[in-house]
Design an enzyme around this catalytic site. Structure first.
Site, PDB file in Angstrom:
ATOM      1  N   SER A 251       0.815  -1.209   0.000  1.00 41.23           N
ATOM      2  CA  SER A 251       0.000   0.000   0.000  1.00 41.23           C
ATOM      3  C   SER A 251       0.858   1.272   0.000  1.00 41.23           C
ATOM      4  O   SER A 251       1.702   1.419  -0.873  1.00 41.23           O
ATOM      5  CB  SER A 251      -0.945  -0.052   1.195  1.00 41.23           C
ATOM      6  OG  SER A 251      -2.068   0.723   0.936  1.00 41.23           O
ATOM      7  N   LYS A 255       4.028   1.984  -2.525  1.00 43.33           N
ATOM      8  CA  LYS A 255       4.411   3.171  -3.302  1.00 43.33           C
ATOM      9  C   LYS A 255       5.888   3.446  -2.990  1.00 43.33           C
ATOM     10  O   LYS A 255       6.700   3.768  -3.861  1.00 43.33           O
ATOM     11  CB  LYS A 255       3.575   4.396  -2.900  1.00 43.33           C
ATOM     12  CG  LYS A 255       2.052   4.194  -2.891  1.00 43.33           C
ATOM     13  CD  LYS A 255       1.309   5.461  -2.471  1.00 43.33           C
ATOM     14  CE  LYS A 255      -0.072   5.255  -1.828  1.00 43.33           C
ATOM     15  NZ  LYS A 255      -1.101   4.621  -2.578  1.00 43.33           N
ATOM     16  N   TRP A 342     -10.111   0.291  -5.001  1.00 38.22           N
ATOM     17  CA  TRP A 342      -9.563   1.601  -4.636  1.00 38.22           C
ATOM     18  C   TRP A 342      -8.161   1.788  -5.241  1.00 38.22           C
ATOM     19  O   TRP A 342      -7.770   2.884  -5.632  1.00 38.22           O
ATOM     20  CB  TRP A 342      -9.516   1.672  -3.109  1.00 38.22           C
ATOM     21  CG  TRP A 342      -9.087   2.955  -2.487  1.00 38.22           C
ATOM     22  CD1 TRP A 342      -8.006   3.136  -1.668  1.00 38.22           C
ATOM     23  CD2 TRP A 342      -9.730   4.232  -2.563  1.00 38.22           C
ATOM     24  NE1 TRP A 342      -7.939   4.438  -1.238  1.00 38.22           N
ATOM     25  CE2 TRP A 342      -8.982   5.136  -1.775  1.00 38.22           C
ATOM     26  CE3 TRP A 342     -10.865   4.697  -3.245  1.00 38.22           C
ATOM     27  CZ2 TRP A 342      -9.333   6.481  -1.644  1.00 38.22           C
ATOM     28  CZ3 TRP A 342     -11.207   6.039  -3.095  1.00 38.22           C
ATOM     29  CH2 TRP A 342     -10.446   6.913  -2.307  1.00 38.22           C
ATOM     30  N   HIS A 392      -7.590  -5.774   0.122  1.00 34.41           N
ATOM     31  CA  HIS A 392      -6.364  -4.992   0.316  1.00 34.41           C
ATOM     32  C   HIS A 392      -5.624  -5.528   1.547  1.00 34.41           C
ATOM     33  O   HIS A 392      -6.037  -5.285   2.676  1.00 34.41           O
ATOM     34  CB  HIS A 392      -6.802  -3.543   0.537  1.00 34.41           C
ATOM     35  CG  HIS A 392      -5.686  -2.562   0.620  1.00 34.41           C
ATOM     36  ND1 HIS A 392      -4.924  -2.219  -0.472  1.00 34.41           N
ATOM     37  CD2 HIS A 392      -5.204  -1.835   1.661  1.00 34.41           C
ATOM     38  CE1 HIS A 392      -4.032  -1.312  -0.116  1.00 34.41           C
ATOM     39  NE2 HIS A 392      -4.176  -1.062   1.176  1.00 34.41           N
TER      40      HIS A 392
HETATM   41  C1  GTR Z   1      -5.352   4.512   2.005  1.00 33.11           C
HETATM   42  C2  GTR Z   1      -4.803   5.307   0.856  1.00 33.11           C
HETATM   43  C3  GTR Z   1      -4.138   4.394  -0.116  1.00 33.11           C
HETATM   44  C4  GTR Z   1      -3.215   3.413   0.555  1.00 33.11           C
HETATM   45  C5  GTR Z   1      -3.742   2.911   1.882  1.00 33.11           C
HETATM   46  C6  GTR Z   1      -2.708   2.223   2.782  1.00 33.11           C
HETATM   47  O1  GTR Z   1      -6.035   5.267   2.904  1.00 33.11           O
HETATM   48  O2  GTR Z   1      -5.880   5.968   0.244  1.00 33.11           O
HETATM   49  O3  GTR Z   1      -3.446   5.154  -1.084  1.00 33.11           O
HETATM   50  O4  GTR Z   1      -1.965   3.950   0.705  1.00 33.11           O
HETATM   51  O5  GTR Z   1      -4.265   3.931   2.645  1.00 33.11           O
HETATM   52  O6  GTR Z   1      -1.555   2.603   2.827  1.00 33.11           O
HETATM   53  O7  GTR Z   1      -3.124   1.286   3.482  1.00 33.11           O
END
Ligand code: GTR
Length: 413
Positions: A251, A255, A342, A392
């Protein structure tokens, strides 16, 4: 930050493929002067530096050079951790060379039976190194954390309850059994994950008085910089094969692993798990999370220049396939999850696909896939990709693929 919008004005996320706008991606193999890049040499000398510079100044922000005198201190070592399977070490890195903050703690597990330096996975975690293991004698993080009751965080600090709460994401025994080590770091050791005007974390070492300029590092750049400092330590550790270090992140930390791998060629293999917007997903698709949403929700993650492209993605001089291309020819693996819309699985797949010409130009097998594969059917060439069933998260299925992929590239199997 003129084009930022308030919560109420924020557009609803689009999850309808037919509503993805038409877009034209910048070509990784055409220079800013419009010249076609058709040799590996031209890529390395001209186009790669150009793209790297664009990501630095327009997306994540430039990071400073490494500090001159870092101090590495081994604070614990246990040669029979995990019931004798592993050597476990804790190492503190003091960035200023003095025993003072900011300090980053590494938790390292290595296969006890190894007879030579081992390849390792390195990864940042969200709530402290003690969350990735059930072992009770690992130091509890003393740093600031984001609020999270499920993770045993009270008043922004870890409690005993928080031990092992992220262990399912880090199958340490499996990693050890396959002959790899694991290096864990809490991301908040490098930069706490909130918008404080960049006074804390490693930012404080360099520009404590002023906010970074619009093209200077946000938190993702700081995290990536921290991973490179960990790499500085790994190069000195005789039990570790520093030529076989795979950087993995989930996540926001996915990145980060991509950006770390793009900048620092010492990362021999790069893995992005569900990294989404600002990670592997193409920004121009505006599917799921968008630049508008991410820059408003997390104003500290990217550099301020990134805000220029909110609702103007087509004006970006890069898109995220070019981030992947910066990793070429090193192996790269992007993973998505079916229910993680998402993060735009299709946009993550397309980034790999559109980075392939660079991998091919550099003489690798590339990717090979033209269409999105079916769920749970990984593609593993020089570039890897899967979309698995589920949400996720980081699962055993994900790790199974990363270990197979690492075997293929590090052990030739
Ligand atoms: C969310 C964000 C995502 C992702 C995620 C995470 O809130 O919108 O881009 O980075 O967090 O890191 O779990």
């Amino acid at each position: 930050i003129c084009s930022q919008t308030s919560q109420a004005q924020r557009p609803k996320p689009n999850y309808d493929e037919s509503k993805v706008p038409e877009f034209k991606l910048p070509d990784p193999l055409v220079t800013s002067e419009g010249e076609k890049v058709d040799s590996a040499e031209e890529w390395q000398k001209v186009r790669r530096p150009e793209i790297l510079e664009l990501f630095e100044s327009e997306v994540y922000g430039k990071s400073p050079a490494p500090p001159k005198d870092m101090l590495f201190e081994v604070t614990s070592q246990k040669n029979d951790a995990l019931n004798g399977k592993a050597i476990r070490k804790e190492v503190s890195i003091y960035f200023s060379g003095k025993k003072e903050e900011p300090r980053m703690d590494l938790l390292i597990y290595l296969p006890a039976k190894a007879t030579k330096p081992v390849p390792v996975f390195i990864g940042l975690n969200f709530y402290g190194n003690h969350t990735i293991t059930e072992e009770k004698d690992v130091k509890l993080s003393d740093k600031w954390m984001r609020a999270n009751k499920d993770k045993g965080i009270v008043d922004h600090h870890a409690t005993e309850k928080s031990r092992g709460t992220s262990a399912s994401r880090w199958p340490i025994e499996k990693i050890i059994d396959r002959g790899y080590g694991l290096v864990a770091i809490y991301c908040g050791d490098i930069d706490p994950d909130y918008d404080d005007g960049f006074k804390n974390g490693v930012h404080a070492l360099f520009n404590s008085k002023q906010k970074p300029a619009p093209d200077e590092w946000g938190t993702i750049s700081a995290w990536a910089w921290g991973l490179s400092r960990a790499m500085d330590y790994l190069e000195t550790d005789k039990q570790i094969d520093a030529n076989k270090v795979a950087v993995m992140g989930h996540s926001r930390l996915g990145k980060t692993s991509l950006w770390a791998g793009a900048q620092d060629p010492r990362f021999a293999l790069v893995i992005s798990n569900d990294s989404g917007c600002g990670g592997a997903a193409l920004s121009r698709r505006r599917f799921g999370e968008t630049l508008n949403v991410i820059n408003n929700a997390f104003p500290h993650w990217f550099c301020d220049n990134f805000n220029k492209y909110i609702d103007k993605e087509e004006e970006l001089p890069v898109d995220q396939h070019m981030l992947i291309s910066l990793i070429a020819p090193r192996p790269v693996y992007v993973a998505s999850a079916e229910d993680d819309r998402w993060a735009d699985p299709n946009g993550e797949f397309l980034s790999v696909k559109y980075a392939e010409p660079v991998y091919k130009l550099l003489g690798t097998s590339g990717f090979g896939a033209k269409e999105m594969p079916k769920v749970n059917q990984p593609i593993q060439q020089q570039m890897g990709y899967h979309i698995r069933t589920g949400k996720h998260n980081v699962t055993d299925f994900d790790w199974q693929q990363y270990l197979d992929f690492a075997d293929q590239h590090f052990k030739g199997s």
